[in-house]
Design an enzyme around this catalytic site. Structure first.
Site: not given
Ligand code: MRU
Length: 342
Positions: A45-47, A88, A193, A234, A244-245
């Protein structure tokens, strides 16, 4: 710190982040369906990490037809691409990476060494992501002062990227420059997270970190403990609106109220100039069980739940975007394209 993504001998291994910090277990991705499942359930996970995993996922999917590219069919590869793209919706890096892989496939279709070329492109996407993070770390570190308390939300670290991290990369770079930084990590409900990953990552690097519940950020800011907020993204669009999250928007509002700079660290692969504003960003909605409890433990009654995985922070609340091209300030509609060209 274990790597989030390993590519060894044409095999993909993804660290199962749902088990962190208690267990370090890798998922061996023998099929592209396993990669899709890992992305959907947030094992990876994470963009930026999703983009890198999807790039390797396309190679894994291609190899389902054997290593001799002359036997591959377009239909199969199109299905692999569509399956990966459907995992996603919010992080644009997924689509960016798949498009880049597809261009390589188009250019070299029919060539004997297509598999090597695809694998090399996926590795390049991976390595370039780490290089971009290190560059943005250098730019962003200049915005932090020795002794600063810095609040972050979710996990935008090595685990969320090819390596090093975006928001945590900036913090790492500042620490490498000898600055004493104290990180406050929002736990980041519902999937934690911040608590499970950011706290783990920073502790592993001996960077001082204090974990707080999301609802504690306001009081912490009021006490003057937070000198800057840094988060990842993201998808950031043409006018500078930032997805973002979920919870990031609230942190940005709090930062504005308390006069604290709110920075977003992101590689250019997270910027989507095809969208004018944040209302156009598709926001993933996830299962209600994630809010009613955690894993096997349910603590809420079976009431209806709203569970968007992301929110959009309007550009007015963003003090600067930290990218590998440099620090971008408002007006974003003018300065983002200028930075990307430069
Ligand atoms: O749902 P996730 O854990 O994939 O969400 C991740 C985030 O929102 C991060 O802040 C974002 O992807 C940036 S990661 C460098």
């Amino acid at each position: 710190m274990p790597d989030a993504i390993r590519w060894e001998n044409n095999q993909l291994h993804l660290l199962d982040q749902t088990l962190l910090p208690r267990e370090v277990v890798y998922v061996h991705c023998r099929t592209h369906e396993i990669v899709c499942d890992a992305i959907r359930r947030l094992a990876v996970r994470g963009a930026p990490a999703i983009g890198v995993a999807a790039a390797y996922g396309l190679v894994v999917g291609a190899m389902e037809q054997g290593t001799d590219a002359s036997r591959w069919t377009r239909e199969h590869l199109e299905r692999v691409r569509a399956d990966l793209a459907a995992t996603r919706p919010t992080a644009v890096n997924l689509f960016w990476a798949l498009e880049r892989m597809w261009k390589t496939l188009e250019w070299h279709w029919g060539e004997r060494d297509l598999l090597e070329r695809l694998a090399a492109e996926a590795c390049a996407i991976h390595e370039e992501d780490i290089a971009m993070n290190r560059r943005m770390g250098g730019f962003g570190a200049a915005l932090l002062n020795d002794g600063d308390g810095v609040l972050t939300h979710c996990n935008a670290g090595a685990l969320a990227t090819g390596g090093y991290g975006t928001a945590l990369g900036v913090i790492r770079a500042a620490v490498e420059q000898g600055k004493r930084i104290h990180v406050y990590a929002d736990e980041t409900r519902p999937l934690l997270q911040g608590a499970r990953l950011t706290a783990y990552e920073l502790a592993a690097d001996n960077i001082p970190v204090t974990l707080i519940c999301d609802g504690m950020a306001a009081s912490l800011m009021r006490r003057g403990e937070v000198k800057a907020v840094i988060v990842g993204s993201d998808r950031t669009v043409a006018n500078g609106d930032v997805a973002n999250k979920i919870g990031t928007y609230g942190v940005a509002v709090l930062a504005k109220h308390h006069g604290i700079p709110f920075y977003v660290a992101l590689p250019s692969s997270t910027i989507d100039l095809s969208l004018k504003n944040g209302d156009q960003i598709p926001i993933e909605e996830r299962r209600p069980e994630e809010v009613r409890g955690y894993k096997d433990c349910q603590w809420a009654a079976d009431v209806p739940v709203w569970n968007p995985a992301f929110d959009v922070t309007p550009h007015e609340l963003v003090s600067a975007l930290i990218t590998e091209k440099g620090v971008i300030r408002p007006p974003y509609d003018v300065n983002i394209p200028r930075a990307l060209r430069g």
